[in-house]
Scaffold this motif. Structure first.
Motif, PDB file in Angstrom:
ATOM      1  N   GLU A 196       0.844  -1.256  -0.050  1.00 23.01           N
ATOM      2  CA  GLU A 196       0.054  -0.044  -0.054  1.00 23.01           C
ATOM      3  C   GLU A 196       0.729   1.317   0.027  1.00 23.01           C
ATOM      4  O   GLU A 196       1.831   1.287   0.903  1.00 23.01           O
ATOM      5  CB  GLU A 196      -0.925   0.016   1.181  1.00 23.01           C
ATOM      6  N   GLU A 197       0.605   2.312  -0.991  1.00 18.87           N
ATOM      7  CA  GLU A 197       1.246   3.572  -0.952  1.00 18.87           C
ATOM      8  C   GLU A 197       0.209   4.485  -1.141  1.00 18.87           C
ATOM      9  O   GLU A 197      -0.699   4.383  -1.326  1.00 18.87           O
ATOM     10  CB  GLU A 197       2.331   3.595  -2.230  1.00 18.87           C
ATOM     11  N   LYS A 198       0.968   5.821  -0.643  1.00 16.37           N
ATOM     12  CA  LYS A 198       0.191   7.063  -0.493  1.00 16.37           C
ATOM     13  C   LYS A 198       0.822   8.174  -1.281  1.00 16.37           C
ATOM     14  O   LYS A 198       2.187   8.176  -1.227  1.00 16.37           O
ATOM     15  CB  LYS A 198      -0.419   7.565   0.830  1.00 16.37           C
ATOM     16  N   ASP A 199       0.446   8.742  -2.234  1.00 17.15           N
ATOM     17  CA  ASP A 199       0.944  10.089  -2.913  1.00 17.15           C
ATOM     18  C   ASP A 199       1.070  11.172  -1.984  1.00 17.15           C
ATOM     19  O   ASP A 199       0.448  11.072  -0.918  1.00 17.15           O
ATOM     20  CB  ASP A 199       0.261  10.268  -4.085  1.00 17.15           C
ATOM     21  N   LYS A 200       1.524  12.236  -2.464  1.00 16.49           N
ATOM     22  CA  LYS A 200       1.771  13.389  -1.652  1.00 16.49           C
ATOM     23  C   LYS A 200       0.241  14.036  -1.259  1.00 16.49           C
ATOM     24  O   LYS A 200       0.083  14.900  -0.010  1.00 16.49           O
ATOM     25  CB  LYS A 200       2.390  14.524  -2.277  1.00 16.49           C
ATOM     26  N   LYS A 201      -0.825  13.728  -1.893  1.00 18.37           N
ATOM     27  CA  LYS A 201      -2.082  14.310  -1.487  1.00 18.37           C
ATOM     28  C   LYS A 201      -2.757  13.429  -0.698  1.00 18.37           C
ATOM     29  O   LYS A 201      -3.964  13.405  -0.422  1.00 18.37           O
ATOM     30  CB  LYS A 201      -3.013  14.401  -2.970  1.00 18.37           C
ATOM     31  N   ASN A 253      -3.509  10.226  -1.452  1.00 19.27           N
ATOM     32  CA  ASN A 253      -4.448   9.268  -2.262  1.00 19.27           C
ATOM     33  C   ASN A 253      -3.935   7.943  -2.066  1.00 19.27           C
ATOM     34  O   ASN A 253      -2.574   7.751  -2.465  1.00 19.27           O
ATOM     35  CB  ASN A 253      -4.603   9.645  -3.432  1.00 19.27           C
ATOM     36  N   SER A 306      -2.902   3.943  -3.216  1.00 22.04           N
ATOM     37  CA  SER A 306      -2.926   2.941  -4.088  1.00 22.04           C
ATOM     38  C   SER A 306      -2.174   1.797  -3.847  1.00 22.04           C
ATOM     39  O   SER A 306      -1.295   1.585  -2.963  1.00 22.04           O
ATOM     40  CB  SER A 306      -2.044   3.666  -5.519  1.00 22.04           C
ATOM     41  N   ASP A 328       0.509  -1.167  -4.870  1.00 22.48           N
ATOM     42  CA  ASP A 328       1.778  -1.726  -5.884  1.00 22.48           C
ATOM     43  C   ASP A 328       1.638  -3.161  -5.959  1.00 22.48           C
ATOM     44  O   ASP A 328       1.972  -3.691  -4.745  1.00 22.48           O
ATOM     45  CB  ASP A 328       2.864  -0.994  -5.383  1.00 22.48           C
TER      46      ASP A 328
END
Length: 485
Positions: free
Chosen positions: A381-386, A388, A390, A392
């Protein structure tokens, strides 16, 4: 000179006389034409109102059948319990009442020329004023397609009428009976089908969109949507041919006391309920977020069952059938039941190798030519700068990172393999060349591949069902596995 002076008036007078003669001739011809048209105008033969007719009789299958009006309904005099469809008889009466002739042939001395020496049929009518009239039906004119008839006791006058009166008359009493029709079922609303013959019970059931087939060996298998769809189409497309018996007292005669086949269908219907009408002023003052009931809230799902019993084959090659709970026996074309009878569970098996989506996969272990490798799916599990989120996805073989693209090619080929056929009686001839153990969220599945002959590999799918797949397809699949790196 004098001769020329009198010649011109003579010529003018001659031309005038000729023109006058031509005018009188044309006028006389026109008068004759008008007289002919008047003579050929339609002649009313039966001057009765349909609603005033209280009795009608005609021949059916060589016997006179008489019908009497009772209130708004019609009954046949020699069988009052026969449920006559009054609309069918009224349609016939409407065609006969007010019958008009397009041509009248007088001074007839040979009725045989018109098929009236021995009429094809005779229609007799009587109204509520006790006025009676009979129409004798002869042959049809091949050129005009009109029908020759004579009326009452007259034998020297023949009329031509446009209706094909013989075609309007029923071939049997059953053609006039008010009979049921085969139920109207929407194939997408069918949720369960059971086909029971003398030795087997086949059940097809829908569970959350997936169809399964089960036989009396208690082996439940996934079914092909195409084969089930064809079966549902066959079931909803059935249509009764003729009403054979309305009493239900002779079921054994038609093989319906102990049916050779019983078809049970569970389905549902959607009934639209009228929503409560709201006061207009209240609606206009209500807020936008107070929306009215959705259409689904105004609908009711009604579960229904239909059972069709199939009996013997009649002399015309059709089956005798009866809806459970009905007295009526109908005939049904044998061809319409071809895709329903004499079926086995295998006819509905899906042809896929394995039913699996990538999101259901945890890991798989491949034993290929005696070498085992385990491939694991890694989800991160990953999160972007905002913020959100996602996921992988990556894969490891025996702990070593592998290229996701090459694995996807292998996985897609595995899940797309389709057998040419599957047959419970197939037997493995060689040891498996490849065996795959798949660990999923719902448990472990296993598939295997072994050489069957020079053209096919034998596969055993994830439900243990043997089948045959072309060597070319399997070799391409093996190659995709070898390319994983």
């Amino acid at each position: 000179m004098k001769r020329k002076q009198w010649l011109m008036p003579v010529l003018c007078m001659t031309v005038l006389i000729l023109l006058l003669g031509l005018y009188l001739g044309m006028k006389n011809h026109s008068t004759k034409d008008n007289g002919t048209k008047k003579d050929e105008e339609d002649t009313t033969l039966i001057d009765m109102k349909s609603n005033d007719i209280i009795n009608i009789s005609f021949d059916i299958e060589g016997h006179k059948a008489s019908f009497t009006k009772k209130g708004d309904s019609w009954v046949i005099d020699d069988d009052p319990d026969l449920p006559i469809d009054s609309t069918k008889l009224s349609s016939l009466i409407n065609s006969v009442a007010g019958l008009k002739a397009s041509r009248t042939i007088k001074n007839v001395d040979n009725l045989e020329e018109y098929g009236l020496l021995t009429p094809e049929n005779q229609i007799s009518l009587k109204n509520n004023d006790d006025k009676a009239i009979s129409v004798h039906i002869g042959m049809r004119n091949k050129t005009t397609s009109n029908t020759y008839i004579n009326v009452g006791d007259s034998t020297d006058v023949v009329y031509m009428v446009s209706p094909d009166l013989s075609a309007l008359l029923p071939a049997s009493k059953m053609d006039l009976v008010k009979n049921e029709t085969y139920p109207s079922i929407t194939d997408s609303n069918i949720t369960k089908i059971e086909i029971q013959d003398l030795s087997n019970v086949l059940t097809l059931d829908n569970d959350e969109g997936q169809w399964y087939v089960d036989d009396n060996q208690n082996q439940k298998s996934t079914a092909s949507s195409e084969s089930v769809g064809a079966l549902k189409t066959a079931i909803t497309g059935l249509k009764f041919d003729n009403l054979v018996d309305y009493s239900g007292e002779n079921r054994d005669q038609y093989g319906l006391k102990d049916p050779s086949l019983i078809l049970k269908v569970h389905y549902y219907e959607i009934k639209n309920n009228e929503s409560n009408k709201k006061d207009g002023s209240k609606e206009s003052s209500s807020k936008e977020n107070n929306s009215s009931k959705s259409s689904s809230e105004n609908q009711e799902k009604i579960e229904k069952d239909m059972t069709l019993n199939v009996g013997n084959i009649g002399s015309d090659g059709s089956y005798y059938v009866q809806i459970e709970g009905s007295n009526e026996v109908h005939s049904l074309a044998a061809g319409s039941l071809d895709s329903i009878i004499n079926q086995t569970a295998q006819n509905y098996w899906n042809k896929s190798m394995i039913s699996l989506r990538s999101d259901q996969l945890n890991s798989l272990t491949v034993d290929y030519k005696g070498v085992k490798n385990k491939i694991e799916k890694i989800s991160k599990e990953e999160k972007d700068k905002k913020g959100n989120a996602s996921t992988d996805i990556s894969y490891k073989m025996d702990g070593k990172q592998i290229d996701s693209d090459t694995f996807d090619v292998f996985f897609n080929k595995l899940t797309s393999i389709q057998a040419q056929k599957k047959d419970r009686d197939l037997r493995q001839k060689n040891d498996p060349e490849m065996t795959i153990m798949v660990d999923t969220e719902k448990g472990v599945k296993q598939v295997s591949f072994s050489i069957y002959d020079e053209n096919f590999y034998m596969i055993v799918d994830d439900e243990g069902r043997p089948g045959l797949v072309s060597k070319t397809t399997i070799k391409e699949f093996f190659h995709a596995y070898e390319e994983i790196k």
